[in-house]
Design an enzyme around this catalytic site. Structure first.
Site, PDB file in Angstrom:
ATOM      1  N   TYR A   1     -63.819 -28.090   1.022  1.00  0.00           N
ATOM      2  CA  TYR A   1     -62.431 -27.714   1.305  1.00  0.00           C
ATOM      3  C   TYR A   1     -62.266 -27.548   2.804  1.00  0.00           C
ATOM      4  CZ  TYR A   1     -58.091 -25.069   1.345  1.00  0.00           C
ATOM      5  OH  TYR A   1     -56.803 -24.656   1.597  1.00  0.00           O
TER       6      TYR A   1
ATOM      7  N   GLU B   1     -54.073 -29.519   4.902  1.00  0.00           N
ATOM      8  CA  GLU B   1     -55.157 -29.240   3.949  1.00  0.00           C
ATOM      9  C   GLU B   1     -55.764 -30.540   3.439  1.00  0.00           C
ATOM     10  OE1 GLU B   1     -55.079 -26.181   0.405  1.00  0.00           O
ATOM     11  OE2 GLU B   1     -54.488 -28.150  -0.326  1.00  0.00           O
TER      12      GLU B   1
END
Ligand code: GDP
Ligand code: MN
Length: 398
Positions: A112, A200
Site C-alpha cells: 500500500y 493512493e
C-alpha cells in the site's frame, strides 16, 4: 474532486510511474475488442474493472482477473448490468457505465502506498504498508503499527533517503528498492504539482522475477486521486477529467449555483449563510433532538436566484419534513433572503413547516417582507433566536 481509476492511471503514467496498459470502454463489445488487442501482447492475465468513484470493488466482484475473451465478455456483461454495492457506496449501490480492460500482472506481493495531508502535523505525508491489497482498512484498524508514515518536507518534498528507509521498512530487496524510491519520489512530486489531496496506489505490486526484472518489477495496478476543489482554477487539465455523472445530482445542481451543499440522512432541511453558522445550526438541531437533512451554505453574498435555487434543492430532497432558515446578515442583506423565501414559496410551494430566523443587516425590512407574505405562507413561522428556531423546527417535525 475525484477522478476515475483509468484517468488516474494515465496521470501516474505521465509521471513515469509504471502501470500496465489498458483501455476505458463503455460496452461489452468494446471490452471484448480491447481484450483481443491486449491479448496480442501475451499478458499473463486480463483485468476487467468497474470505473466508479468508490473503492472496495475487488470484494464486491467488480474487479475480475481473467484469461480469455469469453471471460472478459462475461465479466463486462455482469458489471455493466448490475449496480455495485460496497462499504464505500450508498446501500442501493452505484450504476456502472465505464469499465477498464487492462493487462494484468502476476503478483508476488501487494504493497500500500499513498500520500495525503496530515492536518495534525501540517505536512503532506506518505503512508505505506507491507500489507497492501483489499484488506488494508482492516489492517489499519486492527494493527495500526503495520501502517508506516513518513512526513514530507514542505519545501524540499520527499528525500531519497526517506524513500529508501521506507523501502527497507517495507521489506523490499535488491533492485526493488531503486524502483520503489523512483515511484515514491514521482508520486510525491505529482501530488504537489497536481494539487491533489489524496494520491493512493493500492496495490503497488511486485511481480515475480523475470529476465528483464531479476528481482521482480514494482508496478502500480490501481490508482486513486482526489484533488483540492479550490485549486481547480489553476489545474485545467485535471478539471477536465471531472465526471458529472458520478456526482449526487443535487450536489451538482448546488455547485452550479455556487452553493455548498452536502446531503445528509435527517429530515430537517437547513439553509444557512456561512459554513461556521451552518455547522452550529446543525449542532443545535441535534441538541434539540432533530436530525439535519443537509448542510447548505449559501455563502456570504448569495444572489436571490441562488437562494431560490437553494430552497428548490432542499424542498426537492426526499424525506425533508421541515426547513430551518438561519441567516446572519453581515454582507448578506436579510431582506434579500426574505424576498427569496417568498419567491421560492411561490415557485415551488412550501407544504412543510418553515421556521425562519433572520438577524443583522436590514432585518426590519426583512420582517416586513415576511409579515406581508405570511397569509400566503401558512406553514411559515419566525423565531426570535437560534435556540427558539431549533426548538420550533424540531417540534414541527417530531
Ligand atoms: P479495489 O478493490 O477497488 O481497490 O480494486 P483493485 O484494483 O485494487 O483490485 C483488487 C484486487 O484484485 C487487488 O488487490 C489484486 O489482488 C487483484 N488484482 C487486481 N489487478 C490484478 C492483476 O493484474 N493481477 C492479479 N493477479 N490480481 C489483480
Ligand atoms: Mn485498490
Amino acid at each position: 474532486m475525484k477522478i476515475h481509476e483509468y484517468q488516474a492511471r494515465e496521470l501516474i503514467a505521465t509521471a513515469n510511474i509504471p502501470v500496465p496498459h489498458g483501455a476505458m470502454v463503455t460496452t461489452v463489445d468494446e471490452a471484448v475488442e480491447a481484450a483481443e488487442r491486449l491479448l496480442g501482447d501475451n499478458p499473463p492475465v486480463i483485468v476487467v474493472k468497474a470505473q466508479v468513484h468508490a473503492g472496495g470493488r475487488g470484494k464486491a466482484g467488480f474487479v475480475k482477473v481473467v484469461k480469455t475473451v469469453d471471460e472478459v465478455r462475461e465479466a463486462a456483461t455482469f458489471m455493466l448490468g448490475n449496480r455495485m454495492v460496497s462499504p464505500q457506496t450508498p446501500p442501493e449501490g452505484l450504476p456502472v457505465d465505464r469499465l477498464l480492460v487492462a493487462e494484468g500482472v502476476d503478483i508476488e506481493r501487494e504493497i500500500y502506498l499513498a500520500i495525503t495531508t496530515d492536518r495534525a502535523r501540517r505536512t503532506n505525508t506518505l503512508i505505506a504498508s507491507a500489507e497492501g491489497g483489499v484488506e488494508i482498512e482492516q489492517v489499519a484498524e486492527e494493527r495500526p503499527e503495520a501502517i508506516l508514515k513518513v512526513p514530507m518536507h514542505p519545501i524540499d518534498g520527499l528525500s531519497d533517503y526517506q524513500a529508501r528507509e521506507l523501502a527497507f521498512a517495507l521489506g523490499l530487496k535488491g533492485k526493488q528498492v531503486r524502483q520503489f524510491v523512483a515511484i515514491a519520489g514521482n508520486l510525491s512530486e505529482l501530488f504537489v504539482r497536481s494539487d491533489a489531496s489524496l494520491a493512493e496506489i493500492n496495490p503497488l505490486v511486485i511481480t515475480p522475477a523475470s529476465e528483464q526484472y531479476p528481482d521482480g518489477q514494482v508496478i502500480a495496478i490501481d490508482a486513486k486521486f482526489n484533488f483540492d476543489d479550490n485549486a481547480m482554477f489553476r489545474q485545467q487539465a485535471i478539471a477536465e477529467l471531472f465526471d458529472p455523472t458520478e456526482e449526487d445530482p443535487d450536489e451538482l445542481r448546488a455547485r452550479n449555483a455556487g452553493l455548498s451543499f452536502v446531503a445528509l440522512e435527517g429530515n430537517i432541511g437547513c439553509l444557512v449563510n456561512g459554513a461556521g453558522l451552518a455547522m452550529s445550526t446543525m449542532d443545535i438541531i441535534k441538541l434539540h433532538g432533530g436530525d439535519p437533512a443537509n448542510f447548505l451554505d449559501v455563502g456570504g453574498d448569495a444572489s436571490q436566484e441562488a437562494v431560490t435555487e437553494a430552497f428548490c434543492i432542499i424542498l426537492g430532497e426526499k424525506g425533508v419534513k421541515g426547513v430551518l432558515v438561519n441567516i446572519f446578515g453581515g454582507i448578506m442583506q436579510c431582506d434579500r433572503i426574505a424576498r427569496a423565501i417568498v419567491s421560492a414559496a411561490e415557485e415551488v410551494g412550501f407544504e412543510v413547516p418553515l421556521v425562519v430566523r433572520l438577524e443583522g443587516t436590514n432585518v426590519e425590512a426583512a420582517r416586513a417582507v415576511l409579515a406581508e407574505a405570511q397569509g400566503r405562507m401558512p406553514t411559515m413561522s419566525t423565531a426570535i433566536d437560534l435556540e427558539d428556531a431549533a426548538k420550533q423546527v424540531c417540534a414541527a417535525v417530531a
